[in-house]
Design a protein around this motif. Structure first.
Motif, PDB file in Angstrom:
ATOM      1  N   ASP A 118      38.115 -26.070 -42.025  1.00 27.54           N
ATOM      2  CA  ASP A 118      38.537 -25.740 -40.829  1.00 27.54           C
ATOM      3  C   ASP A 118      37.696 -25.045 -39.967  1.00 27.54           C
ATOM      4  OD1 ASP A 118      40.386 -25.133 -38.865  1.00 27.54           O
ATOM      5  OD2 ASP A 118      41.894 -23.949 -39.811  1.00 27.54           O
ATOM      6  N   TYR A 120      38.422 -24.151 -36.373  1.00 29.45           N
ATOM      7  CA  TYR A 120      39.014 -23.415 -35.313  1.00 29.45           C
ATOM      8  C   TYR A 120      39.778 -22.171 -35.676  1.00 29.45           C
ATOM      9  CZ  TYR A 120      38.122 -28.389 -34.012  1.00 29.45           C
ATOM     10  OH  TYR A 120      37.674 -29.374 -33.645  1.00 29.45           O
ATOM     11  N   TRP A 121      39.179 -21.039 -35.303  1.00 32.23           N
ATOM     12  CA  TRP A 121      39.725 -19.877 -35.372  1.00 32.23           C
ATOM     13  C   TRP A 121      39.968 -19.305 -34.179  1.00 32.23           C
ATOM     14  CZ3 TRP A 121      41.395 -19.301 -40.170  1.00 32.23           C
ATOM     15  CH2 TRP A 121      41.047 -20.211 -41.238  1.00 32.23           C
ATOM     16  N   PRO A 122      40.867 -19.211 -33.517  1.00 34.75           N
ATOM     17  CA  PRO A 122      41.193 -18.985 -32.047  1.00 34.75           C
ATOM     18  C   PRO A 122      41.127 -17.315 -32.085  1.00 34.75           C
ATOM     19  CG  PRO A 122      43.090 -20.314 -32.854  1.00 34.75           C
ATOM     20  CD  PRO A 122      42.386 -19.810 -34.088  1.00 34.75           C
ATOM     21  N   ASP A 125      42.683 -13.107 -28.140  1.00 36.69           N
ATOM     22  CA  ASP A 125      43.067 -13.396 -26.716  1.00 36.69           C
ATOM     23  C   ASP A 125      43.674 -14.896 -26.909  1.00 36.69           C
ATOM     24  OD1 ASP A 125      40.812 -14.531 -26.243  1.00 36.69           O
ATOM     25  OD2 ASP A 125      40.604 -13.885 -24.198  1.00 36.69           O
ATOM     26  N   GLY A 126      43.862 -15.462 -27.808  1.00 33.63           N
ATOM     27  CA  GLY A 126      44.721 -16.826 -27.801  1.00 33.63           C
ATOM     28  C   GLY A 126      43.627 -18.169 -27.268  1.00 33.63           C
ATOM     29  N   ARG A 127      42.394 -18.053 -27.434  1.00 33.84           N
ATOM     30  CA  ARG A 127      41.773 -19.081 -26.798  1.00 33.84           C
ATOM     31  C   ARG A 127      41.129 -20.083 -28.043  1.00 33.84           C
ATOM     32  NH1 ARG A 127      37.340 -17.286 -25.247  1.00 33.84           N
ATOM     33  NH2 ARG A 127      37.734 -15.130 -25.704  1.00 33.84           N
ATOM     34  N   LEU A 128      41.362 -21.308 -27.761  1.00 33.94           N
ATOM     35  CA  LEU A 128      40.740 -22.372 -28.714  1.00 33.94           C
ATOM     36  C   LEU A 128      39.367 -22.230 -28.604  1.00 33.94           C
ATOM     37  CD1 LEU A 128      41.142 -24.708 -30.450  1.00 33.94           C
ATOM     38  CD2 LEU A 128      41.428 -26.246 -28.435  1.00 33.94           C
ATOM     39  N   VAL A 129      38.888 -21.641 -29.986  1.00 32.46           N
ATOM     40  CA  VAL A 129      37.292 -21.796 -30.082  1.00 32.46           C
ATOM     41  C   VAL A 129      36.998 -22.530 -31.582  1.00 32.46           C
ATOM     42  CG1 VAL A 129      36.745 -19.827 -28.719  1.00 32.46           C
ATOM     43  CG2 VAL A 129      37.313 -19.731 -31.223  1.00 32.46           C
ATOM     44  N   GLU A 130      36.065 -23.285 -31.451  1.00 30.90           N
ATOM     45  CA  GLU A 130      35.389 -23.965 -32.754  1.00 30.90           C
ATOM     46  C   GLU A 130      34.276 -23.399 -33.110  1.00 30.90           C
ATOM     47  OE1 GLU A 130      34.224 -28.094 -31.687  1.00 30.90           O
ATOM     48  OE2 GLU A 130      33.334 -28.397 -33.729  1.00 30.90           O
ATOM     49  N   ASP A 132      31.091 -22.976 -36.023  1.00 29.54           N
ATOM     50  CA  ASP A 132      30.001 -23.849 -36.640  1.00 29.54           C
ATOM     51  C   ASP A 132      29.966 -23.840 -38.220  1.00 29.54           C
ATOM     52  OD1 ASP A 132      28.974 -21.351 -36.601  1.00 29.54           O
ATOM     53  OD2 ASP A 132      26.712 -22.422 -36.466  1.00 29.54           O
ATOM     54  N   LEU A 349      33.192 -14.245 -30.433  1.00 29.32           N
ATOM     55  CA  LEU A 349      33.349 -15.062 -29.052  1.00 29.32           C
ATOM     56  C   LEU A 349      34.403 -14.313 -28.115  1.00 29.32           C
ATOM     57  CD1 LEU A 349      33.577 -18.518 -31.063  1.00 29.32           C
ATOM     58  CD2 LEU A 349      31.738 -17.028 -30.616  1.00 29.32           C
TER      59      LEU A 349
ATOM     60  N   ARG B 104      48.044 -26.300 -45.935  1.00 25.56           N
ATOM     61  CA  ARG B 104      47.639 -25.817 -44.965  1.00 25.56           C
ATOM     62  C   ARG B 104      48.392 -26.224 -43.632  1.00 25.56           C
ATOM     63  NH1 ARG B 104      41.790 -26.754 -43.838  1.00 25.56           N
ATOM     64  NH2 ARG B 104      42.293 -28.460 -42.251  1.00 25.56           N
ATOM     65  N   LYS B 106      48.401 -25.842 -39.318  1.00 24.95           N
ATOM     66  CA  LYS B 106      47.502 -25.373 -38.165  1.00 24.95           C
ATOM     67  C   LYS B 106      48.156 -25.741 -37.035  1.00 24.95           C
ATOM     68  CE  LYS B 106      43.202 -23.702 -37.415  1.00 24.95           C
ATOM     69  NZ  LYS B 106      42.700 -22.396 -38.046  1.00 24.95           N
ATOM     70  N   PRO B 109      45.890 -23.110 -30.184  1.00 21.86           N
ATOM     71  CA  PRO B 109      46.235 -23.033 -28.807  1.00 21.86           C
ATOM     72  C   PRO B 109      46.224 -24.222 -28.040  1.00 21.86           C
ATOM     73  CG  PRO B 109      44.654 -21.576 -29.266  1.00 21.86           C
ATOM     74  CD  PRO B 109      44.852 -22.542 -30.454  1.00 21.86           C
ATOM     75  N   ARG B 127      30.142 -27.439 -29.511  1.00 19.77           N
ATOM     76  CA  ARG B 127      31.275 -26.934 -30.075  1.00 19.77           C
ATOM     77  C   ARG B 127      32.260 -27.063 -28.895  1.00 19.77           C
ATOM     78  NH1 ARG B 127      30.742 -22.221 -31.475  1.00 19.77           N
ATOM     79  NH2 ARG B 127      28.655 -22.153 -30.972  1.00 19.77           N
ATOM     80  N   LEU B 128      33.644 -27.229 -29.164  1.00 17.52           N
ATOM     81  CA  LEU B 128      34.714 -26.889 -28.220  1.00 17.52           C
ATOM     82  C   LEU B 128      35.170 -25.544 -28.012  1.00 17.52           C
ATOM     83  CD1 LEU B 128      36.749 -27.994 -26.462  1.00 17.52           C
ATOM     84  CD2 LEU B 128      38.186 -28.541 -28.508  1.00 17.52           C
ATOM     85  N   VAL B 129      34.739 -25.009 -26.962  1.00 20.61           N
ATOM     86  CA  VAL B 129      35.163 -23.778 -26.637  1.00 20.61           C
ATOM     87  C   VAL B 129      35.947 -23.404 -25.198  1.00 20.61           C
ATOM     88  CG1 VAL B 129      33.471 -22.620 -27.958  1.00 20.61           C
ATOM     89  CG2 VAL B 129      32.892 -22.921 -25.686  1.00 20.61           C
ATOM     90  N   GLU B 130      37.035 -22.732 -25.411  1.00 26.43           N
ATOM     91  CA  GLU B 130      37.656 -22.202 -24.159  1.00 26.43           C
ATOM     92  C   GLU B 130      37.456 -20.892 -23.663  1.00 26.43           C
ATOM     93  OE1 GLU B 130      42.093 -22.187 -25.019  1.00 26.43           O
ATOM     94  OE2 GLU B 130      42.645 -21.483 -23.033  1.00 26.43           O
ATOM     95  N   TYR B 155      33.912 -11.530 -19.067  1.00 22.55           N
ATOM     96  CA  TYR B 155      32.483 -11.760 -18.751  1.00 22.55           C
ATOM     97  C   TYR B 155      32.225 -11.433 -17.129  1.00 22.55           C
ATOM     98  CZ  TYR B 155      32.836 -13.807 -23.455  1.00 22.55           C
ATOM     99  OH  TYR B 155      33.165 -13.846 -24.838  1.00 22.55           O
ATOM    100  N   LEU B 349      28.646 -17.785 -26.311  1.00 21.51           N
ATOM    101  CA  LEU B 349      29.715 -18.197 -27.252  1.00 21.51           C
ATOM    102  C   LEU B 349      28.723 -18.790 -28.604  1.00 21.51           C
ATOM    103  CD1 LEU B 349      33.004 -18.903 -25.795  1.00 21.51           C
ATOM    104  CD2 LEU B 349      31.838 -16.836 -26.154  1.00 21.51           C
TER     105      LEU B 349
END
Lengths: 360, 360
Positions: A118, A120-122, A125-130, A132, A349, B104, B106, B109, B127-130, B155, B349
């Protein structure tokens, strides 16, 4: 077997009739031998789903206010070049059809769903981040928490406790911040570390020849995982629980703090490296804040009058949780002053707040 | 009006028959007055779509190899509490139905699709980042690129050129790395900055009383946007194009570099702050690498024999692009040595590589 989920979205400058968009796209779907279903949306634009022979699913929505969304789900081992072609064809065709009417096209990196590893570890502050992350290096459930150590190409191994990124091997910035940014003189001093099972703080401070570092970590399993897999953080310091100038107790810090208070024992530095303060501020969690305040209170009571208390706070964006924490600092049996600092811990992040407190 | 897209996925320990999962969930969908369509998947598990009255769309898939995925799309102004309830009900019910068989769960967000303010700016390594972006502060198209300045709570303002995060007001670490980590003595020196339109490097170096800083930025619009909206980065240095010890030329650096080479002019420091090296290494982009090598070559030719060349490289994860860049460093008309450094630039990030080169 994971599912790759692509999204391709078009913001339009002006709303369009779906009748002007859809027919031009259908030939592409038919070429792909996708079985089409058109759904009744009760006036919420056009919605069609297309199912392919290999588990592919495409969803096309033309929202009546000027947004076209396309979803493409496929299996991980599906032909990536074919899928790229499909998405590119759709994008190209839509650009022709909507000629000049596209304000923004957004094609995101695909979400990978249900993968063995997996990524994805948000953020707090609740943002979606992927991340590596390419490997689960260690995973155990202790009586206290779920412990994972995950390998990241750029951050090294990352300790994740109950789904929260705690520390990566890249995160010397964390250790620096929570030990006073290299401006403190630990030589000959008495230091108390609460938590700290990754060994980062301990490994840093022993270099400074303190009189004695007492570390109290509740979970031997965290220590055990980190001593093997987080060696860039802890070096060999966790290989033994006792050294020339340090001792590690595997126990709950609260009874120990209470004993130190009873004995009148004090420390020049108390470093609270326990897991993050709770984010939720809902009433049923009042007891968590009370527990936090108890630890804070006991920590300050065992602090030498000229001593310093270091701790991590929370995500810089969680202003409400930070205010609540600062409120607790004002409610201690012994009055304290504090300052805070915003630090970039690489693997987090997000920007993170650290506190220093001392007796008034 | 944006679409919120929730995903809720369950990895199962053992594959299940959809017949054992689906009926138990249907009551929840029926309560929500969702119109159901069951699709033929040609043997790829169970797939049903549910359309609600307010534009809601739910997709339920029970993949035959032991993965259950749920998608929920709704409009942004839809009742968030109701949707949370729906997702929680589904999660609870599935936990009962799949009793003990869930490896699991999942819930990410939600993806926000088509929003006025776009929060997704993927990293250079894909990578996908918010981001916590809440406002577009500036947006213009110059003849050279799309220029955006976006506000992030943590930021500060972020300069985004052609979709690439260039620099945020939080990113003094970038300026430090590309000027030699505070270890260089710029006093009385000749400095050439290529690019640098955000003014961060210039603002930093003027503090050190160099003899003259020459900055060559192709885009006046970047300077114009940054001087208003990136003041934590540039201070007031961009308010005038010429100061006591600096001058800014708004032009392409290549002809100027060629002129300097012809004149035999040299600089103690050349700082290349042009936009990132291309990530693609496909043959049709050979010319980009050649262009990069040309700039590199000219930069080294105007470098004083004892001078230093600083530049940013690329994402630490893009090892192939980094190798190709280092290959270019080996092909210059004047041989150079180099070292590299991995730096955490807060708003990126991802870890970033910086290079220092000097004449052998």
């Amino acid at each position: 077997m994971a599912v790759r989920h692509y999204t391709l979205d078009f913001n339009l400058s002006t709303a369009v009739e779906c009748a002007s968009v859809v027919p031009g796209l259908l030939s592409i779907f038919h070429e792909q031998e996708l079985a089409e279903t058109i759904h009744d949306t009760n006036g919420h634009g056009y919605l069609a789903t297309f199912v392919g022979k290999n588990g592919r699913l495409v969803i096309l929505r033309v929202h009546s206010h000027g947004l076209v969304t396309i979803d493409l789900q496929c299996y991980e081992e599906d032909n990536a070049a074919q899928l790229d072609n499909l998405l590119n064809s759709l994008e190209k065709k839509l650009k022709v059809i909507l000629n000049g009417n596209i304000a923004r096209t957004k094609k995101l990196p695909p979400l990978v769903r249900g993968a063995e590893v997996d990524r994805y570890w948000p953020t707090a502050d609740g943002r979606l981040v992927e991340y590596d992350i390419d490997k689960v290096v260690y995973e155990e459930d202790s009586p206290y928490q779920n412990i994972k150590i995950l390998h990241s190409k750029q951050y090294g191994n990352i300790l994740v406790l109950d789904g929260d990124v705690n520390l990566a091997e890249s995160d010397y910035a964390y250790t620096q911040a929570i030990t006073g940014n290299g401006k403190e003189n630990y030589a000959g001093k008495e230091v108390l570390i609460l938590g700290g099972g990754d060994g980062g703080i301990l490994a840093e401070l022993v270099k400074h020849k303190p009189k004695m570092i007492t570390m109290v970590e509740i979970s031997f399993m965290v220590i055990d995982g980190c001593k093997t897999h987080m060696r860039k953080t802890c070096g060999n310091i966790l290989d033994t629980l006792r050294g020339d100038c340090y001792q590690i107790f595997i126990e709950d810090c609260v009874p120990l703090l209470k004993k130190y208070v009873r004995e009148g024992r004090t420390f020049d530095y108390v470093i609270n490296d326990l897991t993050a303060i709770p984010i939720s501020t809902s009433p049923e969690e009042d007891s968590t804040w009370e527990f936090l305040r108890l630890i804070l209170d006991l920590s300050i009571r065992v602090l030498h009058p000229k001593g310093k208390y270091f701790t991590q706070g929370n995500s810089a964006n969680l202003t409400e949780a930070l205010s609540l924490y600062e409120e607790q600092l004002g409610k201690l049996s012994c009055p304290v002053d504090f300052h805070k600092q915003v630090v970039c811990v690489p693997s987090y992040l997000e920007q993170w707040v650290f506190y220093t407190a001392w007796k008034k």
